[in-house]
Design an enzyme around this catalytic site. Structure first.
Site, short mmCIF file in Angstrom:
data_model
loop_
_atom_site.label_atom_id
_atom_site.label_comp_id
_atom_site.label_asym_id
_atom_site.label_seq_id
_atom_site.Cartn_x
_atom_site.Cartn_y
_atom_site.Cartn_z
N CYS A 69 6.27 -4.43 3.19
CA CYS A 69 5.70 -4.67 1.86
C CYS A 69 5.30 -3.39 1.13
O CYS A 69 5.84 -3.08 0.07
CB CYS A 69 4.50 -5.59 1.97
C1 UGA Z 1 0.45 -6.24 2.78
C2 UGA Z 1 -0.77 -6.69 1.95
O1 UGA Z 1 -1.98 -6.39 2.67
C3 UGA Z 1 -0.69 -8.19 1.67
O2 UGA Z 1 -1.77 -8.57 0.83
C4 UGA Z 1 0.63 -8.49 0.95
O3 UGA Z 1 0.82 -9.88 0.72
C5 UGA Z 1 1.79 -8.03 1.82
O4 UGA Z 1 1.64 -6.62 2.07
C6 UGA Z 1 3.06 -8.34 1.10
O5 UGA Z 1 3.31 -7.77 0.05
O6 UGA Z 1 3.78 -9.28 1.51
P1 UGA Z 1 1.12 -6.28 5.40
O7 UGA Z 1 2.24 -5.37 5.02
O8 UGA Z 1 1.41 -7.45 6.27
O9 UGA Z 1 0.40 -6.87 4.05
O10 UGA Z 1 0.07 -5.38 6.20
P2 UGA Z 1 -1.35 -4.66 5.97
O11 UGA Z 1 -2.32 -5.24 6.92
O12 UGA Z 1 -1.72 -4.61 4.54
O13 UGA Z 1 -1.01 -3.18 6.50
C7 UGA Z 1 -0.03 -2.35 5.86
C8 UGA Z 1 0.03 -0.97 6.51
O14 UGA Z 1 -1.14 -0.22 6.19
C9 UGA Z 1 0.11 -0.97 8.05
O15 UGA Z 1 1.09 -0.04 8.45
C10 UGA Z 1 -1.28 -0.54 8.49
O16 UGA Z 1 -1.27 0.10 9.74
C11 UGA Z 1 -1.68 0.39 7.36
N1 UGA Z 1 -3.15 0.54 7.20
C12 UGA Z 1 -3.92 -0.51 6.81
C13 UGA Z 1 -3.75 1.79 7.43
O17 UGA Z 1 -3.07 2.77 7.76
N2 UGA Z 1 -5.09 1.92 7.25
C14 UGA Z 1 -5.88 0.90 6.87
O18 UGA Z 1 -7.12 1.11 6.71
C15 UGA Z 1 -5.29 -0.35 6.64
#
Ligand code: UGA
Length: 449
Positions: free
Chosen positions: A287
């Protein structure tokens, strides 16, 4: 209500099963016969916690799957949840989505008039896939071409109950996170409806009523284009937030400071909030990388190059190099065994798309290292990308005899690693996620602390 969901990937399957669970009669359409059979047999075609149970509960009853678009005219509304792969410049390949949109129009045209539609013969087509706002024009054209008419309402000239209102194209972006998609659906932060037609809004509100009645989730009512921009702005903001934290984290590291201590304090400011302040090897998944690139590409196409979003991508691309650079500071890994702990893009999923492990493994291979990867669930997916590296059955096996270990995913189990770290040939641990708790008796470097 009777609902059709076209496309049974991560988003479509979660949506179809969750709507069935809310009490609606749902037909899932997918061109892949194996996917259809899997759903009808009562299992989810993709891995998402809680989804198998929902599908098992409702398959054959309120949830049925088919390869045929014939179900569409017999439903009140049709969701389009079709994949939109990225082109090399980051823009979206809309071919599959546009084709499905056109076929939806054709299915509506071929149906006997009035069947399955309301008394005014209206049908609502809802775009669930994430597309840049200008792309909605193309989808309206595809729908109109399928209908064999030009009567699909454009947001701007929506109006007053004339024939142009017969089929409406609305948007309803999703904000589900992989790994928690089922619970996110049931307990959303917000629900966004993108339509300017009153009847279409009523239909979306009725559909979600069982859900909005049981949560406090605010409903945002807007036009289709703005709804899609909300989705992009949401993801781009979060991705840029992490990139900013990573940029600041790199500064902290250069100063010998701990970014986590700094972020814990700034998170106390409720204008910033404590969430999404974990610095490290960067964001991945299907995403953030795709959505940020797509909105940059669409914006450039429209004549504006978004500097901050470009920088967010640049910082993210750079973090794996920083991780590898820290390893280089301690050891030369040529011909040495190096463990990569974590292959999924985040914990709780087997998804390796745009995982930071990919550039990390590539960097190690460039250095001539013998890479051994470990992940509790994502090994099979990463093996498709890197068939020739070694994969360990557990972290202990990956660490045994390794010169250096790089932590890429913050799986909980890594926090418990202790004596396993002593079995390394040279215990140099570079942690990209602040996952390791043992710090004594090994060389330990945090990426931003
Ligand atoms: C993300 C959004 O959070 C959702 O709201 C959205 O619906 C989705 O994309 C989408 O467009 O379908 P997702 O990709 O499943 O969801 O995962 P996240 O939990 O948001 O994490 C994304 C990335 O950011 C991961 O690689 C995670 O490790 C990283 N991250 C997250 C960090 O490096 N630091 C943080 O503090 C949080």
């Amino acid at each position: 209500m009777h609902v059709t969901v076209v496309g049974s990937g991560y988003v479509g399957t979660t949506l179809a099963a969750s709507l069935a669970d809310l009490g609606h009669e749902v037909t899932a359409i997918d061109i892949d016969e194996t996917v259809v059979e899997t759903l009808n047999d009562g299992s989810a075609p993709i891995h998402e916690p809680g989804l198998d149970e929902l599908v098992a509960n409702h398959a054959g009853d309120r949830l049925t799957a088919t390869t045929s678009y014939e179900a569409i005219p017999n439903s009140d509304l049709t969701f389009l949840a079709i994949q939109t792969p990225s082109n090399s410049d980051g823009s979206l390949d809309l071919d599959a989505l546009a084709a499905a949109t056109e076929m939806t129009g054709e299915a509506l045209t071929n149906a006997p008039r009035g069947e399955g539609r309301d008394a005014d013969d209206r049908h609502l087509v809802v775009v669930k896939s994430t597309v840049a706002p200008p792309a909605l024009t193309e989808l309206r054209e595809a729908l109109a071409s399928g209908l064999g008419t030009h009567d699909v309402t454009a947001a701007a000239d929506d109006s007053d109950g004339n024939a142009a209102d017969r089929v409406e194209l609305a948007t309803n972006p999703e904000f589900l996170r992989e790994g928690t998609a089922v619970t996110d659906f049931r307990d959303p932060d917000k629900v966004v409806f993108g339509t300017e037609a009153g009847w279409a809004l009523d239909r979306l509100e009725s559909l979600y009523e069982p859900l909005t009645a049981e949560t406090d989730a605010p409903i945002v009512r807007t036009d289709p284009e703005t709804a899609m921009m909300i989705k992009y702005a949401n993801n781009a903001f979060l991705a840029a937030k992490i990139s900013l934290v990573n940029d600041l984290g790199n500064v902290c590291k250069e100063f010998g400071l701990d970014a986590y201590e700094v972020m814990e304090a700034i998170g106390l400011d409720d204008r910033i909030s404590e969430r999404f302040l974990r610095s490290g090897v960067g964001w991945g998944g299907s995403c953030f990388p795709k959505d940020v690139s797509a909105i940059i590409a669409a914006s450039r196409e429209a004549g504006y190059d978004p500097a901050l979003l470009n920088a967010a991508v640049e910082v993210n691309d750079h973090q794996p190099d920083r991780l590898l650079g820290l390893l280089d500071d301690h050891v030369d890994v040529a011909d040495k065994r190096v463990a990569v702990l974590g292959l999924a893009f985040k914990p709780g999923t087997d998804d390796t798309r745009n995982s930071r492990a990919i550039p990390v493994i590539e960097g190690l291979l460039d250095r001539g290292a013998e890479v051994v990867g470990y992940d509790p669930v994502a090994t099979a997916n990463m093996r498709e990308r890197f068939p020739d590296i070694e994969y360990a059955a557990d972290a202990a096996e990956a660490l045994t005899g390794a010169t250096g270990a790089l932590v890429v995913t913050d799986w909980d189990e890594f926090a418990a690693l202790d004596e396993e770290l002593e079995t390394m040939a040279e215990p140099v641990v570079i942690d990209g996620r602040r996952a390791i708790t043992r710090r004594e008796g090994i060389v330990y470097e945090g990426l931003t602390w």
